[in-house]
Design an enzyme around this catalytic site. Structure first.
Site, PDB file in Angstrom:
ATOM      1  N   PRO A 269      41.177  45.401  37.921  1.00 59.21           N
ATOM      2  CG  PRO A 269      40.485  43.497  39.071  1.00 59.21           C
ATOM      3  CD  PRO A 269      40.882  43.974  37.715  1.00 59.21           C
TER       4      PRO A 269
ATOM      5  CB  THR B 234      42.389  47.732  46.411  1.00 61.71           C
ATOM      6  OG1 THR B 234      41.504  46.634  46.248  1.00 61.71           O
ATOM      7  CG2 THR B 234      42.173  48.377  47.756  1.00 61.71           C
TER       8      THR B 234
ATOM      9  CD  GLN C 194      37.902  42.313  41.665  1.00 65.18           C
ATOM     10  OE1 GLN C 194      38.405  43.070  42.483  1.00 65.18           O
ATOM     11  NE2 GLN C 194      38.613  41.410  41.006  1.00 65.18           N
TER      12      GLN C 194
ATOM     13  CG  HIS D  19      38.450  39.315  43.559  1.00 61.90           C
ATOM     14  ND1 HIS D  19      39.405  38.403  43.167  1.00 61.90           N
ATOM     15  CD2 HIS D  19      39.135  40.330  44.166  1.00 61.90           C
ATOM     16  CE1 HIS D  19      40.608  38.846  43.528  1.00 61.90           C
ATOM     17  NE2 HIS D  19      40.460  40.008  44.136  1.00 61.90           N
TER      18      HIS D  19
ATOM     19  CE1 TYR E  32      42.003  39.639  49.859  1.00 57.74           C
ATOM     20  CE2 TYR E  32      42.424  39.534  47.494  1.00 57.74           C
ATOM     21  CZ  TYR E  32      42.714  40.062  48.752  1.00 57.74           C
ATOM     22  OH  TYR E  32      43.696  41.003  48.906  1.00 57.74           O
TER      23      TYR E  32
ATOM     24  N   GLY F  22      47.021  46.511  34.998  1.00 56.26           N
ATOM     25  CA  GLY F  22      46.837  47.061  36.325  1.00 56.26           C
ATOM     26  C   GLY F  22      47.806  48.198  36.573  1.00 56.26           C
TER      27      GLY F  22
END
Ligand SMILES: Cc1cc2nc3c(=O)[nH]c(=O)nc-3n(C[C@H](O)[C@H](O)[C@H](O)COP(=O)(O)O)c2cc1C
Length: 372
Positions: free
Chosen positions: A26, A28, A101, A180, A185, A322
């Protein structure tokens, strides 16, 4: 001649047949605009990477209070759900498989994202890490705030939001979802003793710190079959001001408990290449193997050789990549042919941003026309 590289062998993930063991981690990319809607650029980006055994999307917000990163997508309104549908359809048409995700940013968010409401956390423990960009920070960055410690009623609401987001992901056509629970987080802050100072059923012991993730996982697996749900953890990470001295005990307990959910996979940032808190000897994939009987996915810092080696030595079943995927949409083909990688995303600059707040590496489609 068929490749003997373990990364390129097919894998049966529940009822999904993966053509190889390579997952796209994943990432962003902040391309969903102020409306937080998935769009054509994102469809093109994911389709270009559809030869991956499994694509895991960029973090996607399950609720308004989960929002905490400029221009990342959400999946908590009708419009957001509808925007993801053509993206998912096009990935399927390109032959790929994709999990969404679910990303609640918790205390790593800021009240600027929430009309002045403080971000959410298990306890009022402030993020002392790098400042963040917000919709009101005028291109600059602001320090984090002391978050609001969730009440038990509010925790129930957050769990409902995860369930609703999973329902929307299913309606949008996703093959599954990844929870996630990594990188500081919301869920990670419940798991870790550094950030969870509660003394109710959600904190105070290794077992209780897991309770929130247990309930989120139960809620999400009430929507998707458990074999279509993955969980991501980061036992070694220092990102978002994380790192707890009892990380070994905590994360082995998390894995052992998650085993009974019969999930699609447990995704572990095992490598220390994405930040390392240095609070003890790092865990290994083999440590997790001893307590987790299902599919394991390893991440952080792997290349063609080390990824193949972790599968060959039984440490992992799948490996996610990634940064290599940013400028190598054809990563599977490059690994299959032992071609060199384009290296726009050097790993010593592990996470940097341009002045607009975007990750500053040009993507493949920005450098090379999508048709090439
Ligand atoms: C630009 C960028 C964005 C990222 N976004 C996310 C994200 O949304 N969710 C997540 O769990 N990890 C995210 N990560 C972490 C990656 O999934 C991965 O763990 C990290 O890059 C280490 O793996 P690698 O060495 O193969 O790059 C991001 C990393 C990068 C470089």
């Amino acid at each position: 001649m068929p490749s003997t590289n373990p990364l390129l062998q097919p894998y049966t993930l529940g009822d999904l047949q993966l053509p190889n063991r390579i997952a796209m981690a994943p990432m962003t990319r902040a391309r969903a605009g102020e409306e937080m809607l998935a769009n054509d650029l994102m469809a093109k980006y994911y389709c270009q990477r559809s030869s991956a055994g499994l694509i895991i999307t960029e973090g996607t917000f399950p609720s308004q209070m989960g929002v905490g990163w400029m221009h990342a997508p959400g999946i908590y309104t009708d419009a957001m759900q509808a925007a993801w549908k053509p993206v998912v359809d096009s990935i399927h048409e390109a032959g790929g498989r994709v999990f969404c995700q679910l990303w609640h940013t918790g205390r790593a968010s800021h009240s600027d994202f929430h009309d002045g409401q403080l971000p959410l956390a298990p306890s009022a423990v402030k993020h002392e890490g790098a400042p963040l960009r917000t919709p009101k920070s005028n291109g600059g960055k602001v320090p984090h705030e002391t978050p609001h410690a969730l009440t038990t009623d509010e925790i129930s609401n957050v769990i409902d939001e995860y369930q609703q987001a999973a329902e929307r992901a299913m309606q949008a056509g996703f093959d599954g979802v990844e929870i996630h629970a990594a990188n500081g987080y919301l869920i990670d802050t419940f798991l870790q003793s550094k950030t969870n100072h509660r003394d109710d059923q959600y904190g105070g012991s290794t077992e209780k710190r897991f309770q929130f993730l247990r309930e989120v996982t139960a809620a999400v697996t009430s929507v998707f079959p458990s074999q279509r749900v993955g969980v991501r953890i980061s036992p070694h990470g220092d990102f978002n001001d994380m790192g707890s001295p009892d990380f070994r005990e905590q994360f082995l307990y998390v894995a052992e408990q998650l085993d009974s959910f019969d999930l699609a996979y447990l995704h572990i940032l095992i490598g220390t290449a994405f930040g390392f808190h240095e609070l003890g000897e790092p865990l290994t994939m083999h440590d997790f193997r001893k307590v987790y009987s299902g599919t394991l996915m390893a991440n952080a810092g792997f290349d063609r050789e080390t990824g193949a080696a972790t599968i060959a030595d039984g440490g992992s079943d799948l490996v996610s990549y990634g940064r290599p995927y940013i400028s190598n949409p054809d990563l599977v083909e490059r690994f299959a042919n032992d071609w060199p990688l384009a290296d726009d995303a050097p790993r010593d600059v592990w996470y940097s941003f341009d002045e607009k707040g975007y990750a500053d590496w040009p993507t493949y489609q920005e450098r090379v026309p999508a048709t090439s």
